[in-house]
Design an enzyme around this catalytic site. Sequence first.
Site, PDB file in Angstrom:
ATOM      1  N   ASN A 355      34.594  45.774  38.129  1.00 12.17           N
ATOM      2  CA  ASN A 355      33.593  44.873  38.634  1.00 12.17           C
ATOM      3  C   ASN A 355      34.159  44.204  40.062  1.00 12.17           C
ATOM      4  O   ASN A 355      33.084  43.981  41.158  1.00 12.17           O
ATOM      5  CB  ASN A 355      32.847  43.492  37.844  1.00 12.17           C
ATOM      6  CG  ASN A 355      34.023  42.846  37.330  1.00 12.17           C
ATOM      7  OD1 ASN A 355      35.470  43.204  37.414  1.00 12.17           O
ATOM      8  ND2 ASN A 355      33.752  41.670  36.829  1.00 12.17           N
ATOM      9  N   GLU A 452      42.807  38.869  31.068  1.00 17.77           N
ATOM     10  CA  GLU A 452      41.512  38.158  31.630  1.00 17.77           C
ATOM     11  C   GLU A 452      40.314  39.185  30.806  1.00 17.77           C
ATOM     12  O   GLU A 452      40.036  40.268  31.265  1.00 17.77           O
ATOM     13  CB  GLU A 452      41.696  38.200  33.076  1.00 17.77           C
ATOM     14  CG  GLU A 452      42.750  37.648  33.866  1.00 17.77           C
ATOM     15  CD  GLU A 452      42.543  36.053  33.756  1.00 17.77           C
ATOM     16  OE1 GLU A 452      41.211  35.568  33.215  1.00 17.77           O
ATOM     17  OE2 GLU A 452      43.412  35.355  33.959  1.00 17.77           O
ATOM     18  N   CYS A 486      32.555  38.475  34.531  1.00 18.52           N
ATOM     19  CA  CYS A 486      33.182  38.167  33.447  1.00 18.52           C
ATOM     20  C   CYS A 486      32.792  36.684  33.028  1.00 18.52           C
ATOM     21  O   CYS A 486      32.567  36.095  32.047  1.00 18.52           O
ATOM     22  CB  CYS A 486      34.573  38.201  33.429  1.00 18.52           C
ATOM     23  SG  CYS A 486      35.388  37.450  34.767  1.00 18.52           S
ATOM     24  N   GLU A 664      45.438  33.425  36.013  1.00 14.47           N
ATOM     25  CA  GLU A 664      45.581  34.000  37.310  1.00 14.47           C
ATOM     26  C   GLU A 664      45.144  32.988  38.274  1.00 14.47           C
ATOM     27  O   GLU A 664      44.458  31.788  38.240  1.00 14.47           O
ATOM     28  CB  GLU A 664      44.611  35.034  37.534  1.00 14.47           C
ATOM     29  CG  GLU A 664      45.021  36.202  36.729  1.00 14.47           C
ATOM     30  CD  GLU A 664      44.282  37.614  37.016  1.00 14.47           C
ATOM     31  OE1 GLU A 664      42.931  37.805  37.263  1.00 14.47           O
ATOM     32  OE2 GLU A 664      45.228  38.599  36.996  1.00 14.47           O
TER      33      GLU A 664
HETATM   34  P1  NDP Z   1      37.803  48.047  29.829  1.00 14.89           P
HETATM   35  O1  NDP Z   1      38.426  47.005  29.100  1.00 14.89           O
HETATM   36  O2  NDP Z   1      37.134  49.173  29.388  1.00 14.89           O
HETATM   37  O3  NDP Z   1      38.892  48.408  30.842  1.00 14.89           O
HETATM   38  C1  NDP Z   1      39.697  47.528  31.658  1.00 14.89           C
HETATM   39  C2  NDP Z   1      40.906  48.485  32.090  1.00 14.89           C
HETATM   40  O4  NDP Z   1      41.741  48.751  30.978  1.00 14.89           O
HETATM   41  C3  NDP Z   1      40.422  49.745  32.765  1.00 14.89           C
HETATM   42  O5  NDP Z   1      41.230  50.094  33.802  1.00 14.89           O
HETATM   43  C4  NDP Z   1      40.584  50.684  31.666  1.00 14.89           C
HETATM   44  O6  NDP Z   1      40.888  52.197  32.060  1.00 14.89           O
HETATM   45  C5  NDP Z   1      41.893  50.158  30.989  1.00 14.89           C
HETATM   46  N1  NDP Z   1      42.226  50.513  29.621  1.00 14.89           N
HETATM   47  C6  NDP Z   1      41.331  50.790  28.565  1.00 14.89           C
HETATM   48  N2  NDP Z   1      41.757  50.973  27.229  1.00 14.89           N
HETATM   49  C7  NDP Z   1      43.216  50.856  27.466  1.00 14.89           C
HETATM   50  C8  NDP Z   1      44.297  50.708  26.771  1.00 14.89           C
HETATM   51  N3  NDP Z   1      44.249  50.987  25.424  1.00 14.89           N
HETATM   52  N4  NDP Z   1      45.632  50.423  27.250  1.00 14.89           N
HETATM   53  C9  NDP Z   1      45.606  50.281  28.607  1.00 14.89           C
HETATM   54  N5  NDP Z   1      44.709  50.273  29.496  1.00 14.89           N
HETATM   55  C10 NDP Z   1      43.454  50.521  28.930  1.00 14.89           C
HETATM   56  O7  NDP Z   1      37.010  46.946  30.857  1.00 14.89           O
HETATM   57  P2  NDP Z   1      35.821  47.401  31.878  1.00 14.89           P
HETATM   58  O8  NDP Z   1      36.655  48.060  33.279  1.00 14.89           O
HETATM   59  O9  NDP Z   1      34.751  47.693  31.421  1.00 14.89           O
HETATM   60  O10 NDP Z   1      35.338  45.961  32.510  1.00 14.89           O
HETATM   61  C11 NDP Z   1      34.597  44.972  31.920  1.00 14.89           C
HETATM   62  C12 NDP Z   1      34.949  43.971  31.086  1.00 14.89           C
HETATM   63  O11 NDP Z   1      35.986  43.230  31.971  1.00 14.89           O
HETATM   64  C13 NDP Z   1      34.038  42.929  30.530  1.00 14.89           C
HETATM   65  O12 NDP Z   1      34.362  42.628  29.321  1.00 14.89           O
HETATM   66  C14 NDP Z   1      34.583  41.696  31.483  1.00 14.89           C
HETATM   67  O13 NDP Z   1      34.075  40.495  31.018  1.00 14.89           O
HETATM   68  C15 NDP Z   1      35.936  41.946  31.707  1.00 14.89           C
HETATM   69  N6  NDP Z   1      36.381  41.259  32.989  1.00 14.89           N
HETATM   70  C16 NDP Z   1      37.090  39.966  32.636  1.00 14.89           C
HETATM   71  C17 NDP Z   1      37.553  39.468  33.821  1.00 14.89           C
HETATM   72  C18 NDP Z   1      38.278  37.931  33.804  1.00 14.89           C
HETATM   73  O14 NDP Z   1      38.946  37.749  34.746  1.00 14.89           O
HETATM   74  N7  NDP Z   1      38.428  37.233  32.503  1.00 14.89           N
HETATM   75  C19 NDP Z   1      37.015  39.617  34.963  1.00 14.89           C
HETATM   76  C20 NDP Z   1      36.248  40.957  35.160  1.00 14.89           C
HETATM   77  C21 NDP Z   1      35.776  41.523  34.271  1.00 14.89           C
HETATM   78  P3  NDP Z   1      39.395  53.128  32.364  1.00 14.89           P
HETATM   79  O15 NDP Z   1      38.514  52.325  32.805  1.00 14.89           O
HETATM   80  O16 NDP Z   1      40.149  54.080  33.218  1.00 14.89           O
HETATM   81  O17 NDP Z   1      39.252  53.427  30.934  1.00 14.89           O
END
Ligand code: NDP
Length: 690
Positions: A355, A452, A486, A664
């Site tokens: 995002n 996060e 998020c 962060e």
């Molecule tokens: P995901 O959890 O699907 O993916 C996050 C990252 O982790 C991606 O780069 C993904 O790779 C990678 N990943 C997935 N599985 C694994 C694993 N088993 N081991 C290591 N890395 C892994 O999140 P989204 O990208 O869909 O983002 C949306 C989510 O993020 C929402 O729940 C949102 O609330 C949260 N978010 C939280 C924030 C905060 O600061 N608290 C801020 C912004 C978003 P790939 O995408 O390549 O599969």
Amino acid sequence: MNTQSANPPENPLEPLEDSRRRQLVEVTIDSLAELGYVGTTLAQIAGRAGVSPGLVSHYFGDKDGLLDAAFRSLTRRVGDHVRARLRQISSPRARIQAVIDANLSQEEFAQRTGTAWLAFWGQVLQVPSLKRVQSVYQRRTLTNLRCSLKRLVPKDEAHNLAAMIAAMIDGVWLRAALSGWREADSESARALLTEFVDGRLKAAPARSATPEGVEVGRAPAPGERFASYNPATGEVLGHVTVAGPAQVNAAVRAAQRGQIKWASMPGAERARVLRRTAEILRSRNQELAELESRDTGKPIQETSVVDVISGADCLEYFAALAQSLSGEHIDLGAQAFGYTRREPLGVVAGIGAWNYPLQIACWKSAPALACGNAMIFKPAELTPLTAVKLEEIFLEAGLPPGVFQVVQGFAETGRLLTRHPDIRKVSLTGEVGTGNAVMTDAAQTLKNVTLELGGKSPLIVFEDARLDNAVSGALLANFYSSGQVCSNATRVFVHSSIKAAFLERLLRRVAVMRVGDPMDPATQVGALVSEQHMQKVLGYIERGRVEGARLLIGGRRITTGALARGWFVAPAVFDNCRDDMGIVREEIFGPVMSVLEFEDEREVIERANATEFGLAAGVFTNDLTRAHRVIARLQAGTCWINHYNVTPVELPFGGVKMSGLGRENGRAALEHYTQLKSVYVAMGDVDAPY
Ligand code: NDP
């Protein structure tokens, strides 16, 4: 490939050019809808059209010829719609959806068209010419589906699944027709098919990936390339290569070499590099914002003032702290003293969500690098482009090679980082489930983790709040970045005495929000990040309706004009929500606001806290004492009083409960990127009893 163009030109679906013919065909469809197949005669058509029966026979011969032409016209129209949709998209999953959406569109579910279709289906077995038209139509549907499915699942599975999808399209359509169109709901029918297809694709064995374009959830192997798409248009923006074990190991080795050099530089020198990086980011703001908008679908109105700029702010902030990193002196009496050194962890990993790709990369790298670490960063596979730019800019600013590196890939590449024995920390932004997985993997090598994660935050509007400010807060808390934030407060609790007035002002403002081309500076709401994500959001909206919430506005996919090529959803506001509804409990991560009513402070605090999440919360009230009292009782890591979603880099950001670990930004982030070394210094002789 446009599968439609692969069909032989001899097909019986030739266009009817003559406008008179077209008029007669339309009249025939009207007649079929009203009188059915048997009641539709040449004389009757002629009478309705105000022409002589001779003219009708002149054009079509007999009744069979006329009905044959009408049936072709219906099938051709669906074919045209499918073709138009397919022309604009290349991803196989989206192409399957295009076939479903065109076949089950509102138009096909309208009583007039639908009844005419039903009249034809009833005759197909008896009338050979209709049978021919129907066979071509079915073959095309199957070919379109198979072609896309074969890019996702093995061939046999593709054939089976195509047949099932086609049968389901016919089935839901027929059910609506047999109910006399009382149960005709194109949106629910499409949602049902979408859920079915997603479920089957998830369960199906994956086809080995193609180098040029890999579907969500179908990870390519190391060394293969995958495409990044513009969610607003479907256009391919570029390709990146998946990093496997060899690439990750090489990155770790390069990071180890670079980190030694980087950590040995004085804080003031590291600060200069970070500040220079920030300067370059600011000077290239427009170009980077445009790239971010293309990769994420977010409006340029946002990315040009938030994404790059807040990354630069963060680098400047931590540059200042790099110069003031220090330990403690501890007086231990005349014979000794102690001190602590705040040392870097070594090589650390950052894993980003889609995002805020560039902002997340900056928010993670700035504190990591300020403290003397090297960082290997993996962006989300949906938005891989701007992190690469950041890597280039760091180098241009004078960062030693290896100190910030980007590796691309899917979850498997992320796991290579979280499991790597020489990586000392991982900072993830992602979903709760991913947080669990990362923490489990990191535990094997006792890595530090910062998580996060997601949220379902509350915004509480008390009766004494300044209403316009509260409405502004609710809008900021729900619709920025198309709701893909998020910390969004998607549960808006409004005191019952002001709810009507609140909703009235809210709806007035939502109604004029501009959803459109993200590159147009006037656009306020852009596209959702992917088709799959849009379907998830639409699914929640449908679920909200089914659960009994009242959709006051929006909540539909927008397909007018060029927006049909992308994943746009009109901002939705639900009223009549209950705390136990799925849309109120689960993170949707889209433009969907749930408005809830409350009566008193104690009740609303309890309800606000009744969630596994704890990322953020907000309160609107003019009573300062109450504001602080309520905030103190809310279970959330980041809170706002009389505002929402502003995140100055000076304030630590992060969640409690299932929303995360660690912080962060702010000075707090330094704790997560350094380790303390305690040093005892003797000032006298050593007194040993031996
Ligand atoms: P995901 O959890 O699907 O993916 C996050 C990252 O982790 C991606 O780069 C993904 O790779 C990678 N990943 C997935 N599985 C694994 C694993 N088993 N081991 C290591 N890395 C892994 O999140 P989204 O990208 O869909 O983002 C949306 C989510 O993020 C929402 O729940 C949102 O609330 C949260 N978010 C939280 C924030 C905060 O600061 N608290 C801020 C912004 C978003 P790939 O995408 O390549 O599969």
